[in-house]
Design a protein around this motif. Structure first.
Motif, PDB file in Angstrom:
ATOM      1  N   UNK B 195      -9.445 -24.239 -21.249  1.00 26.67           N
ATOM      2  CA  UNK B 195      -9.268 -24.216 -19.795  1.00 26.67           C
ATOM      3  C   UNK B 195      -9.139 -22.796 -19.247  1.00 26.67           C
ATOM      4  N   UNK B 196      -9.268 -21.815 -20.142  1.00 25.21           N
ATOM      5  CA  UNK B 196      -9.154 -20.433 -19.675  1.00 25.21           C
ATOM      6  C   UNK B 196     -10.416 -20.018 -18.931  1.00 25.21           C
ATOM      7  N   UNK B 242      -2.957  -8.251 -25.212  1.00 29.14           N
ATOM      8  CA  UNK B 242      -2.829  -9.230 -24.138  1.00 29.14           C
ATOM      9  C   UNK B 242      -1.418  -9.225 -23.569  1.00 29.14           C
ATOM     10  N   UNK B 243      -1.348  -9.613 -22.306  1.00 27.10           N
ATOM     11  CA  UNK B 243      -0.052  -9.670 -21.637  1.00 27.10           C
ATOM     12  C   UNK B 243       0.175 -11.083 -21.157  1.00 27.10           C
ATOM     13  N   UNK B 244       1.428 -11.415 -20.977  1.00 23.17           N
ATOM     14  CA  UNK B 244       1.707 -12.732 -20.421  1.00 23.17           C
ATOM     15  C   UNK B 244       2.167 -12.561 -18.980  1.00 23.17           C
ATOM     16  N   UNK B 254      -1.832 -16.068 -20.829  1.00 17.40           N
ATOM     17  CA  UNK B 254      -2.084 -14.869 -21.618  1.00 17.40           C
ATOM     18  C   UNK B 254      -3.347 -14.249 -21.029  1.00 17.40           C
ATOM     19  N   UNK B 255      -3.323 -12.956 -20.767  1.00 15.09           N
ATOM     20  CA  UNK B 255      -4.465 -12.342 -20.101  1.00 15.09           C
ATOM     21  C   UNK B 255      -4.791 -10.994 -20.709  1.00 15.09           C
ATOM     22  N   UNK B 256      -6.080 -10.692 -20.715  1.00 14.75           N
ATOM     23  CA  UNK B 256      -6.552  -9.390 -21.188  1.00 14.75           C
ATOM     24  C   UNK B 256      -7.554  -8.885 -20.160  1.00 14.75           C
ATOM     25  N   UNK B 257      -7.531  -7.579 -19.923  1.00 21.17           N
ATOM     26  CA  UNK B 257      -8.421  -7.008 -18.932  1.00 21.17           C
ATOM     27  C   UNK B 257      -9.453  -6.126 -19.608  1.00 21.17           C
ATOM     28  N   UNK B 258     -10.607  -6.009 -18.956  1.00 24.28           N
ATOM     29  CA  UNK B 258     -11.627  -5.061 -19.414  1.00 24.28           C
ATOM     30  C   UNK B 258     -12.253  -4.442 -18.163  1.00 24.28           C
ATOM     31  N   UNK B 269      -9.587 -11.887 -18.304  1.00 21.94           N
ATOM     32  CA  UNK B 269      -9.718 -13.248 -18.822  1.00 21.94           C
ATOM     33  C   UNK B 269      -8.305 -13.768 -19.043  1.00 21.94           C
ATOM     34  N   UNK B 270      -8.092 -14.977 -18.630  1.00 22.51           N
ATOM     35  CA  UNK B 270      -6.775 -15.560 -18.808  1.00 22.51           C
ATOM     36  C   UNK B 270      -6.896 -16.949 -19.419  1.00 22.51           C
ATOM     37  N   UNK B 271      -5.879 -17.274 -20.171  1.00 23.31           N
ATOM     38  CA  UNK B 271      -5.841 -18.570 -20.816  1.00 23.31           C
ATOM     39  C   UNK B 271      -4.400 -19.058 -20.680  1.00 23.31           C
ATOM     40  N   UNK B 272      -4.218 -20.327 -20.354  1.00 23.66           N
ATOM     41  CA  UNK B 272      -2.837 -20.811 -20.282  1.00 23.66           C
ATOM     42  C   UNK B 272      -2.116 -20.527 -21.601  1.00 23.66           C
TER      43      UNK B 272
END
Lengths: 316, 576
Positions: B195-196, B242-244, B254-258, B269-272
């Protein structure tokens, strides 16, 4: 025993509670078939299938736009969950006037802000949202295309529907465009099918081009217009791709399949519990230009290379 | 009761120790495994989201640079002063190929607009408007490709202006307006996990792409973009893992940026978190389940072992208690095949020996009633009492009694009678014991003693005579005392030797040893006829002691029960 009875009752209630869409349409099911298909497609993408988890109640005005307020009132009286008002500003306005509390999703070619249907595009306000296909905005573009096809014509005729709420704004834009293009603009009115033929016969005598303003009444009578255009050998352009498909010369306007599909998706989202006021009005991104080479040949005209290369679809 | 006792003491200690011995290493192992599992999963998630973000950024980059590359084809040929129909055809063709382009403006090397085509508005050909001061032109001339800030058309649709210059000044500049709403096709195709999803923010942090188009159409609003900017800011500089953070609905993600170079955007990008951590939770749950199962197993094992170790002790304890309480026939039953069994066997042996010892003691106690302690011991040592069985034996029978005691006892108080008798038997008993004679019976003041039975002795007659002398001496000592108190009593003894039937008589627990025969009668008669201070013996005894002790021939006497008179002898002794 009691539990089983309760369960049966709740199941029954659930079936009764299947959401109902009220579909308000200015035309007949035959004319609207392709739009309806796109709408169902969008609804399906949102997870709703008619008869399975959603019921649709239709109201057809059969081309008599004056009947729209009464039909809209019918739907409101039935307390439908969402009123769908596709196919133009008159439908949207009729729905908005009738429904005080029902959610409304419109599909139109005009500018919903200018028409007073919504407050703004990102924040429509009230209980209404929808999709606009940009067809009204691109009326001057049709004049430009006709001018390009007939660069020597000093005068071009424009057909407007005086009963349309967008007629005045379109004509204003067209007049300004005509000035820019350096052509004289002849405005003709038509709000009923019987008025079509005299227009074509008049233009045929003057050997000019005919530009139709964006109007659902014209759009849904593309076949009729195409037949008349060919009969009187008049180069004409309308908003709907149905026109060149039926043998007309060319069309320039928003992609109705896209707009009706998006309207269907919005209806699905509202049925799932989102509020119309939280759904921004969507503008259709795709404006399509369709030309019919066969019609051009019959008319003894030729499309310039730039027109052909700019066409999204060329009917040979 | 037993259960409560069991949970005290050794059982509890064993249970605790054994449980700890299994549970602690298990728990440590579980915790360590869970920790490493968690770290591995986090690293994997980090890597996974990082790759997803990089790939999403690459797709957004491709979208933008796909457009700039196509624009680049419009700035290849130098401008002449004539209108260029070919460029218009190319521009219209580009419209068809790049649906996101809304309008195009072609400028020549002087910055004059030569061609403007639009999907909505009217085209302009050779307007020759001077746009050399346009920031797009200036920007593109310095950087080849220039991107404007994102603007929101009618406050809703995000648009970007892109300007591209050719590789030489004479080819001019192309300026295109791009509807960023079309990134939707790209962004909605990016799936992160189940679902991310991915979204794009411009430099100030406004939302320009998101799978939910309705959010993008409100991206200009602070309220819409703020939650997404919060996520971007939580991540901080790219490459930090990744950061929450929390999404619009307040769910943890949980998300990571580029970064997207060029327009200077950020793809996130984020994922529950629940979904991203699902494998971690799975590992943790597995560990917890294993720990629980292991602990339960440890508890069962510890219980079983503790039970196995303490049960023999309990059985021993119970057994020894019962043995201690006198149940010598109780046997401790332990079949563990180890020290406990050996210990139990020792206890059983001990119990058996105790039973034997007790049996001996009882027998001796019984025997001592009518046997001299020496004799009793002898019988005891012999291990069986067959010596007491009935048989014929040569015995010496001694009878003695007090003279005038009946009259004496009738005149006295019972307490005094008993006291006198006690003194009397005290001295007689001592003498009998001293000479290893066998007390057969006593009644009132009379006494029967047997010598040479049940245990044979050497020179029984002599021994019997010595015993009689001793008895006379002792009792005469007592009599002297009594006389001084005014009691007139005497003491006489009779001895006879001969064959008699000796053996045990009685019933149930009441047994006596006795002798039957003429010799008994004779001894009794001799005693009856003996006067005070007299010891009467028959001829047989006299024959045996003749020469050894001083005999006094008293001649024949008529003895009651005997048809003829028989020779009777007396033994003289010194009165103390």
């Amino acid at each position: 025993m009691a539990g089983a009875a309760t369960w049966t009752t709740s199941l029954h209630a659930q079936k009764l509670a299947m959401p109902v869409i009220g579909y308000l349409c200015a035309e007949s099911p035959e004319l609207f078939a392709s739009r309806l298909k796109a709408f169902h497609q969008g609804l399906g993408e949102a997870g709703f299938v008619e008869g399975r988890n959603v019921a649709i109640h239709y109201q057809w005005a059969e081309g008599q736009y004056a009947r729209l307020p009464a039909l809209a009132a019918n739907l409101v009286a039935r307390n439908v969950d969402v009123v769908v008002a596709p196919g133009g500003a008159p439908v949207a306005l009729a729905a908005k006037a009738a429904a005080a509390n029902n959610a409304i999703v419109f599909e139109m070619g005009g500018d919903p802000v200018q028409l007073g249907v919504v407050d703004s595009l990102p924040r429509p306000g009230g209980n209404i949202t929808g999709v606009s296909s940009l067809s009204v905005d691109v009326s001057p573009k049709r004049l430009e295309l006709m001018h390009e096809l007939l660069p020597t014509a000093a005068k071009l005729a424009v057909v407007a529907n005086p009963t349309s709420p967008t007629a005045n704004s379109q004509l204003q834009k067209l007049r300004s465009a005509a000035e820019t293009l350096g052509v004289h603009l002849q405005v003709l009115n038509a709000s009923a099918e019987k008025e079509f033929e005299p227009i074509f016969s008049t233009i045929a005598q003057e050997a000019g081009g005919l530009v139709f303003t964006s109007d659902p009444y014209f759009a849904f009578r593309s076949r009729q217009l195409a037949e008349l255009a060919m009969k009187y050998r008049v180069p004409a352009i309308t908003q709907s791709r149905d026109f060149p498909t039926a043998g007309g010369l060319m069309s320039y306007g928003g992609d109705f399949a896209q707009s009706h599909r998006r309207a269907g998706m919005y209806v699905g989202r509202i049925l799932k519990g989102e509020k119309p006021s939280d759904l921004p009005v969507q503008l259709v991104t795709k404006v399509e230009f369709i030309i019919n080479m066969r019609a051009a040949k019959l008319l003894g005209r030729e499309f310039s290379p730039s027109l052909v290369s700019g066409a999204d679809e060329v009917i040979e | 009761m037993i259960v409560r006792e069991r949970f005290r003491g050794l059982f509890q200690k064993y249970l605790l120790v054994l449980f700890m011995a299994v549970a602690i290493p298990l728990a440590i192992n579980g915790i360590v495994e869970a920790w490493f599992g968690y770290r591995d999963q986090r690293a994997r998630l980090d890597q996974l989201l990082g790759v997803q973000a990089a790939s999403a950024a690459a797709e957004i980059h491709d979208f933008i640079y796909g457009i700039t590359n196509q624009l680049g084809w419009l700035v290849q040929v130098p401008w002449s002063d004539e209108p260029d129909e070919r460029r218009r055809t190319e521009a219209l063709r580009l419209f068809r190929q790049a649906p996101a382009i809304v309008s195009l403006a072609l400028l020549d090397n002087r910055g004059l607009e030569r061609l403007y085509v639009s999907r909505i508005g009217l085209n302009r050909i050779e307007s020759r408007t001077d746009r050399s001061a346009d920031p797009a032109v200036i920007g593109a001339r310095s950087a080849q490709v220039w991107f404007s800030d994102v603007s929101y058309h009618r406050g809703s649709e995000p648009h970007l202006t892109v300007a591209v210059v050719g590789n030489r000044p004479s080819v001019g500049v192309v300026i295109a307006e791009v509807n960023l709403k079309l990134i939707w096709d790209v962004i909605s195709a990016i799936k992160v996990g189940k679902t991310g999803f991915a979204f794009v923010l411009d430099r100030p942090g406004r939302l320009i792409a998101h799978p939910d188009i309705s959010l993008v159409l409100r991206g200009a609003e602070e309220a819409t973009s703020k939650p997404f900017r919060t996520i971007r800011d939580a991540i901080g500089p790219a490459g930090a893992g990744f950061a929450t953070s929390r999404d619009v609905h307040g769910h943890e993600v949980a998300a990571v940026a580029a970064p997207v170079a060029g327009p200077d955007w950020t793809v996130v990008v984020e994922q529950p978190l629940a979904e991203a951590y699902a494998p971690i939770y799975a590992v943790l749950w597995r560990t917890v389940a294993l720990l629980a199962a292991g602990t339960m197993f440890a508890a069962l094992l510890a219980y079983a072992l503790a039970h196995r170790m303490t049960e023999p002790i309990r059985v021993l304890e119970e057994g020894t208690e019962r043995i201690g309480a006198g149940s010598f026939d109780h046997r401790i039953s332990i079949e563990t095949g180890d020290e406990f069994q050996r210990l139990a066997n020792s206890f059983n042996n001990m119990a058996a020996e105790l039973a034997l010892a007790q049996e001996h003691q009882e027998r001796i106690a019984k025997l001592k009633r009518f046997l001299a302690p020496q004799v009793a011991d002898l019988v005891d040592r012999a291990g069986d009492d067959s010596v007491l069985d009935g048989r014929h034996a040569e015995v010496v029978v001694i009878f003695c009694d007090l003279r005038g005691f009946t009259a004496f006892s009738a005149a006295l108080a019972p307490e005094e009678v008993m006291s006198v008798l006690s003194e009397y038997y005290e001295v007689l008993g001592r003498a009998i014991t001293q000479f290893a004679a066998t007390l057969i019976s006593f009644s009132g003041d009379g006494l029967m003693v047997l010598v040479n039975a049940p245990v044979p002795v050497e020179e029984p007659a002599l021994r019997a005579v010595d015993l009689a002398v001793e008895m006379q001496k002792s009792v005469q000592g007592l009599i002297a005392g009594w006389r001084s108190r005014g009691y007139q009593v005497g003491f006489g003894i009779g001895l006879a030797s001969g064959a008699a039937t000796v053996g045990r008589i009685g019933y149930a627990d009441r047994f006596d040893y006795t002798a039957i025969g003429n010799v008994v009668n004779l001894a009794a008669r001799l005693c009856a006829s003996a006067a005070d201070r007299e010891i009467l013996i028959d001829a047989e005894v006299a024959e045996c002691v003749r020469g050894k002790r001083s005999l006094v021939e008293l001649g024949d006497r008529q003895i009651k029960g005997f048809d003829e008179a028989i020779p009777v002898f007396g033994i003289s002794f010194d009165t103390p």
